[in-house]
Structure formats: C-alpha cells, structure tokens
Design a protein around this motif. Structure first.
Motif, PDB file in Angstrom:
ATOM      1  N   PHE A 149      45.096  35.931  38.939  1.00 12.53           N
ATOM      2  CA  PHE A 149      45.372  37.286  38.468  1.00 12.53           C
ATOM      3  C   PHE A 149      44.122  38.163  38.444  1.00 12.53           C
ATOM      4  O   PHE A 149      44.234  39.379  38.305  1.00 12.53           O
ATOM      5  CB  PHE A 149      45.997  37.232  37.072  1.00 12.53           C
ATOM      6  CG  PHE A 149      47.482  37.029  37.091  1.00 12.53           C
ATOM      7  CD1 PHE A 149      48.347  38.089  36.895  1.00 12.53           C
ATOM      8  CD2 PHE A 149      48.021  35.778  37.319  1.00 12.53           C
ATOM      9  CE1 PHE A 149      49.715  37.903  36.918  1.00 12.53           C
ATOM     10  CE2 PHE A 149      49.383  35.576  37.344  1.00 12.53           C
ATOM     11  CZ  PHE A 149      50.240  36.642  37.145  1.00 12.53           C
ATOM     12  N   SER A 150      42.944  37.573  38.579  1.00 13.85           N
ATOM     13  CA  SER A 150      41.720  38.374  38.606  1.00 13.85           C
ATOM     14  C   SER A 150      41.656  39.272  39.835  1.00 13.85           C
ATOM     15  O   SER A 150      40.969  40.292  39.825  1.00 13.85           O
ATOM     16  CB  SER A 150      40.489  37.465  38.571  1.00 13.85           C
ATOM     17  OG  SER A 150      40.428  36.753  37.362  1.00 13.85           O
ATOM     18  N   TYR A 151      42.365  38.898  40.900  1.00 13.25           N
ATOM     19  CA  TYR A 151      42.345  39.688  42.128  1.00 13.25           C
ATOM     20  C   TYR A 151      43.438  40.752  42.157  1.00 13.25           C
ATOM     21  O   TYR A 151      43.565  41.469  43.148  1.00 13.25           O
ATOM     22  CB  TYR A 151      42.496  38.759  43.337  1.00 13.25           C
ATOM     23  CG  TYR A 151      41.296  37.867  43.548  1.00 13.25           C
ATOM     24  CD1 TYR A 151      40.206  38.292  44.307  1.00 13.25           C
ATOM     25  CD2 TYR A 151      41.229  36.606  42.961  1.00 13.25           C
ATOM     26  CE1 TYR A 151      39.103  37.484  44.490  1.00 13.25           C
ATOM     27  CE2 TYR A 151      40.127  35.791  43.143  1.00 13.25           C
ATOM     28  CZ  TYR A 151      39.068  36.231  43.909  1.00 13.25           C
ATOM     29  OH  TYR A 151      37.964  35.426  44.085  1.00 13.25           O
ATOM     30  N   LEU A 152      44.234  40.849  41.096  1.00 13.74           N
ATOM     31  CA  LEU A 152      45.280  41.868  41.029  1.00 13.74           C
ATOM     32  C   LEU A 152      44.769  43.091  40.279  1.00 13.74           C
ATOM     33  O   LEU A 152      43.932  42.967  39.385  1.00 13.74           O
ATOM     34  CB  LEU A 152      46.519  41.308  40.319  1.00 13.74           C
ATOM     35  CG  LEU A 152      47.215  40.119  40.983  1.00 13.74           C
ATOM     36  CD1 LEU A 152      48.403  39.672  40.144  1.00 13.74           C
ATOM     37  CD2 LEU A 152      47.672  40.467  42.392  1.00 13.74           C
ATOM     38  N   PRO A 153      45.265  44.278  40.618  1.00 14.83           N
ATOM     39  CA  PRO A 153      44.872  45.482  39.859  1.00 14.83           C
ATOM     40  C   PRO A 153      45.282  45.347  38.402  1.00 14.83           C
ATOM     41  O   PRO A 153      46.364  44.855  38.083  1.00 14.83           O
ATOM     42  CB  PRO A 153      45.643  46.607  40.568  1.00 14.83           C
ATOM     43  CG  PRO A 153      45.990  46.068  41.915  1.00 14.83           C
ATOM     44  CD  PRO A 153      46.158  44.591  41.748  1.00 14.83           C
ATOM     45  N   SER A 157      27.435  35.715  44.880  1.00 17.15           N
ATOM     46  CA  SER A 157      28.831  35.761  44.470  1.00 17.15           C
ATOM     47  C   SER A 157      29.195  37.176  44.055  1.00 17.15           C
ATOM     48  O   SER A 157      28.441  37.851  43.367  1.00 17.15           O
ATOM     49  CB  SER A 157      29.073  34.793  43.306  1.00 17.15           C
ATOM     50  OG  SER A 157      30.405  34.883  42.861  1.00 17.15           O
ATOM     51  N   ASN A 158      30.359  37.631  44.498  1.00 12.98           N
ATOM     52  CA  ASN A 158      30.847  38.962  44.143  1.00 12.98           C
ATOM     53  C   ASN A 158      32.282  38.854  43.638  1.00 12.98           C
ATOM     54  O   ASN A 158      33.173  39.569  44.085  1.00 12.98           O
ATOM     55  CB  ASN A 158      30.761  39.887  45.357  1.00 12.98           C
ATOM     56  CG  ASN A 158      30.943  41.344  44.976  1.00 12.98           C
ATOM     57  OD1 ASN A 158      30.773  41.713  43.816  1.00 12.98           O
ATOM     58  ND2 ASN A 158      31.309  42.167  45.935  1.00 12.98           N
ATOM     59  N   LEU A 159      32.507  37.947  42.703  1.00 13.13           N
ATOM     60  CA  LEU A 159      33.845  37.701  42.194  1.00 13.13           C
ATOM     61  C   LEU A 159      34.258  38.799  41.222  1.00 13.13           C
ATOM     62  O   LEU A 159      33.428  39.364  40.510  1.00 13.13           O
ATOM     63  CB  LEU A 159      33.891  36.342  41.486  1.00 13.13           C
ATOM     64  CG  LEU A 159      33.633  35.115  42.359  1.00 13.13           C
ATOM     65  CD1 LEU A 159      33.621  33.861  41.500  1.00 13.13           C
ATOM     66  CD2 LEU A 159      34.674  34.997  43.456  1.00 13.13           C
ATOM     67  N   PRO A 160      35.542  39.124  41.170  1.00  9.90           N
ATOM     68  CA  PRO A 160      36.008  40.132  40.208  1.00  9.90           C
ATOM     69  C   PRO A 160      35.942  39.579  38.793  1.00  9.90           C
ATOM     70  O   PRO A 160      35.905  38.365  38.584  1.00  9.90           O
ATOM     71  CB  PRO A 160      37.458  40.380  40.647  1.00  9.90           C
ATOM     72  CG  PRO A 160      37.872  39.106  41.309  1.00  9.90           C
ATOM     73  CD  PRO A 160      36.636  38.587  41.997  1.00  9.90           C
TER      74      PRO A 160
END
Length: 290
Positions: free
Chosen positions: A199-203, A74-77
């Motif tokens: 929202f974890s995938y947003l800057p 897994s490479n989740l932010p």
C-alpha cells in the motif's frame, strides 16, 4: 709533498663551494614554505586571499568530477499506516487478542472493543492485556473503548460503534492513511510488513469506495423500509427487525450509496485480494446504512 699539498687545497676549495650552496637552499626552502602557507589562508566567506589561487580553483571546478553527486541507493516511498477497529462480543476475548497480535505493527493505530454482551471480567482481562503489554506500552498505539456499547449486527448501533472508534483514531491516533474495520474472528492472510509495503505505492488519497447519489433500486429496498434496532433501547442484544410501514424518501438531505472500485484490487496479489475484499464488504455495509 707538493702533490699532497695540492690535493689538500683542492679538497678545501670543494668544501667551500658546497657551503656556499647551503645558505641559498635554506633561504629558498623557507620562502617556499611561507608562500605555501599563505595560499591556505582564506577570508571569512571562504574565499582565498590570492587571486592566482582563486583562478586556479575556479579552473579546477570546471572538471566534470566536481559536478557528480552520489545517487541515493534507495528511493522507497514512505510506508503506509493503517487504523484498525477490532471488535468482538461475548466469548471473543481470546480471539480478539489473537487477531490484535497478528495484525500488530508499530506504525499502525488500533482500537479494540468488546460489546456490552461480554462479561465485565472478559472486558477487564482485555483492558489489562492492552495496558500491561510491553510493546503496546512502548509505542502507545493500542486503545480500548472501556465504556462498552451494545452492538447489533446490521443495525445503526454497529454504525455508531464504528464511527465512535474512527473518532478516537482521528483525535488520538495521529497520521494514518486507511481505516479498516474487523471483527475478532478475522485473521490476516499476509503479514503487516507485506501489506504496508504494497500500500506504500498507492496514492494516499485513494479510496476503495466511491459514493454516488444515484441510488436507483436501493431507494425502494434500502431507503424506504423502517428498521428497528433493539440495541438502541434495550440492555440485551436482539436482531434488527423491519416493520410493515414504509417511510418517504427524506427531502432535507440526500442519500448516498457506494460504488466499489475494483481496479486497485485487481492489481494486488491473491492474498491481498481476499483481505481487501473483506474490508470492502464491511465498509460497504457502513456506507449503505449512512
């Protein structure tokens, strides 16, 4: 008799031949074990004492299998974190607790506030609820503004109360990514897990409102009118009112207004769109007053 004697001599000679092989075999086995033991001895830096073994190790390291590293599953932010202000007035104590529980997540930070129009008993009940809740006590991420402010809708006191809560969250709330201002009557349309995941995938430096000094028509409609907020000098709540006189645009500082960024909203699903739009409308009012 001669045959028996010859058979006995032959058998004895055969046994003597077998005994001759036992000693060399034992010596060879001991020497082999000793050499095998020496190959396992290494120096303090992990290198082998024998060059032959080192060369064999370097030769074996050229195989591709030694260069293969396991790929993480897994490479989740990292998850996003929100800071909430949930405010209410007289009679909003139960709704505020309901909204707080619906919005609660251990990774978020929360500030709750009941304004001065609410009774002392209602504020005390909310304070005890925050202090005695076992989950809030464990994660220590819910705070209450115990010194109630008198908040007037659309007035400067509303902006001051919001900035007060933001200051508390910045000073005591640790690291968080976005600030959301809600009232006790609001209720989330999605779970916090879904919202945080999206929202974890947003800057992290993404802001949903950009500011500009090109205020245009707002100079006459928003900057020049004089608004009186009774909450600044009265103990009872009353609506803001406008006076007939107008002021000139200040020259000591520049006025800024907001431009709502619609692109991030379009990328979200419908429940998120409704939720985020309510956030932007609230923050829009704050920026205009500032």
């Amino acid at each position: 008799m001669k045959r028996l004697k010859s058979y006995y001599m032959h058998l004895r000679h055969h046994q003597n031949m077998e005994r001759k092989w036992i000693f060399p075999l034992a010596v060879g086995s001991i020497v082999s074990l000793f050499l095998l033991f020496l190959t396992t001895i290494t120096t303090s830096d992990g290198m082998s004492l024998f060059p032959f073994y080192r060369s064999f190790s370097s030769f074996s390291s050229k195989f591709v299998e030694t260069k293969i590293h396991p790929i993480p599953t897994s490479n989740l932010p990292p998850p996003a974190r929100f800071a909430y202000l949930i405010s209410g007035s007289a009679g909003d104590g139960k709704m505020l607790k309901r909204t707080l529980q619906a919005l609660y997540h251990p990774d978020n930070q929360y500030v709750v506030h009941l304004d001065r129009e609410s009774s002392a008993e209602e504020r005390l009940d909310l304070s005890n609820f925050v202090k005695d809740h076992p989950v809030f006590l464990r994660f220590c991420n819910v705070r209450m503004i115990t010194k109630a402010n008198l908040v007037t809708y659309r007035g400067p006191t509303m902006v001051a109360n919001t900035l007060h809560a933001a200051a508390i969250l910045l000073r005591e709330g640790g690291d968080w990514d976005w600030f959301i201002n809600l009232s006790a009557s609001d209720y989330p349309l999605v779970t916090q897990d879904d919202l945080l995941h999206t929202f974890s995938y947003l800057p992290r430096d993404l802001n949903f409102i950009d500011h500009t000094s090109n205020i245009g028509w707002k100079e006459f409609q928003r900057a020049k009118p004089v608004i009186i907020d009774p909450g600044l000098y009265m103990t009872k709540k009353a609506d803001v009112f406008w006076i007939t006189q107008r002021r000139s645009v200040p020259t000591a500082f520049k006025l800024f207004t907001d431009v709502i960024r619609a692109i991030p909203i379009v990328e979200l699903r419908l429940p998120h769109v409704i939720f985020v739009i309510s956030i932007l409308v609230t923050m829009n009012a704050i920026v205009l007053y500032l």
